[in-house]
Design a protein around this motif. Structure first.
Motif, mmCIF file in Angstrom:
data_model
loop_
_atom_site.group_PDB
_atom_site.id
_atom_site.type_symbol
_atom_site.label_atom_id
_atom_site.label_comp_id
_atom_site.label_asym_id
_atom_site.label_seq_id
_atom_site.Cartn_x
_atom_site.Cartn_y
_atom_site.Cartn_z
ATOM 1 N N GLN A 71 -6.015 -3.656 3.840
ATOM 2 C CA GLN A 71 -5.304 -4.324 2.751
ATOM 3 C C GLN A 71 -3.890 -4.699 3.168
ATOM 4 N N VAL A 80 0.827 -1.213 0.000
ATOM 5 C CA VAL A 80 0.000 0.000 0.000
ATOM 6 C C VAL A 80 0.857 1.257 0.000
ATOM 7 N N ASP A 111 -1.956 -8.247 2.992
ATOM 8 C CA ASP A 111 -0.690 -8.334 2.263
ATOM 9 C C ASP A 111 0.428 -8.859 3.151
#
Length: 292
Positions: A184, A44, A188
């Motif tokens: 996210q 990100v 990840d």
């Protein structure tokens, strides 16, 4: 945008997997991660950098995509050497370029040691919240010592085997230390730090090796001034007042004042600031590289 993956060998034979996202002619960024993590868990933060920079991603030894090589070489002295070796071998393969090291936590400390003792191979450094431990007589020493010792205890007892990455993602979602991570990033990171075998998934970085790096932070005797690093350096720390976060924030604020760093203390963020507020962390990076 072309992706190339290849291996380079460290001076002791340990292999390091390199992922190169090519952007010919652009400033080259070398990006790596903190202790017990892996660079793909920071997606990100770095994914949007691919539009403007030539990006080299790599995990440190015994982390992420790299094969396990055991305790030999798993210490800051070797990791500092690894940063030079990675740079030399990647530049030899890809061609020389202006480069900036973009490092977090453990790798930031390795980069400091590298610069002071070996001479920094990069043209600039952006260091995100290194676990800067001050001298023993410093008023912040005890706080940082307590922080690192808590991490040692946590690391050696953490779960290290999982049926699926979702189980580790759930732990990240429920833990106070990772509560501010973007959702996210939790997914990840869970995938990035695990390797699959016949029995499920296990941590890429053995938990005892992770603990050894936390403990080693207390014996580095590394509290350098910016001038000792001898290249332009941006120090970006967690909340400088330590509000709801680790003492790394106040410690880096003190290091910046005492050592003359170009410094940004980011209010309201913890140690994993790049995956808590990736946009603000990218903005600070862009501002810095614009001065080079």
């Amino acid at each position: 945008m072309q992706l190339e993956t290849f291996e380079v060998e460290m001076n002791d034979g340990a292999p390091t997997v390199i992922r190169h996202h090519a952007k010919p002619g652009a400033l080259r960024l070398y990006i790596s991660h903190g202790n017990g993590f892996a660079v793909d868990g920071y997606r990100v933060f770095w994914e949007l950098l691919l539009d403007d920079f030539d990006v080299v991603l790599f995990d440190m030894r015994n982390h992420g995509m790299n094969p396990a090589t055991g305790a030999d070489g798993h210490h800051y002295e070797q990791m500092a050497r690894d940063l030079t070796t990675v740079h030399e071998k990647v530049e030899a393969r890809l061609g020389a370029s202006k480069t900036v090291g973009v490092f977090h936590s453990m790798t930031s400390r390795a980069a400091m040691k590298n610069a002071v003792e070996l001479g920094c191979p990069y043209d600039g450094l952006v260091l995100y919240d290194p676990p800067s431990v001050p001298p023993r007589d410093h008023p912040l020493f005890d706080a940082m010592r307590g922080f690192e010792l808590k991490l040692v205890s946590w690391a050696v007892e953490r779960p290290d085997r999982f049926s699926l990455p979702d189980e580790l993602e759930k732990i990240y979602s429920e833990a106070r230390a990772s509560a501010k991570w973007l959702p996210q990033a939790r997914a990840d990171m869970a995938k990035a730090v695990l390797k699959q075998d016949d029995d499920g998934y296990n941590l890429s970085c053995q938990r005892e090796l992770e603990a050894s790096i936390y403990l080693a932070a207390l014996t580095l005797n590394l509290w350098p001034s910016a001038s000792e690093l001898a290249v332009p350096t941006k120090l970006i720390g967690a909340d400088p007042e330590g509000r709801g976060g680790p003492p790394t924030g106040p410690a880096n604020c003190a290091l910046a004042k005492e050592g003359g760093y170009d410094y940004l203390g980011m209010e309201g963020v913890g140690h994993l600031l790049q995956i808590e507020k990736p946009e603000a962390c990218r903005e600070a990076l862009y501002e810095f590289v614009g001065t080079l």
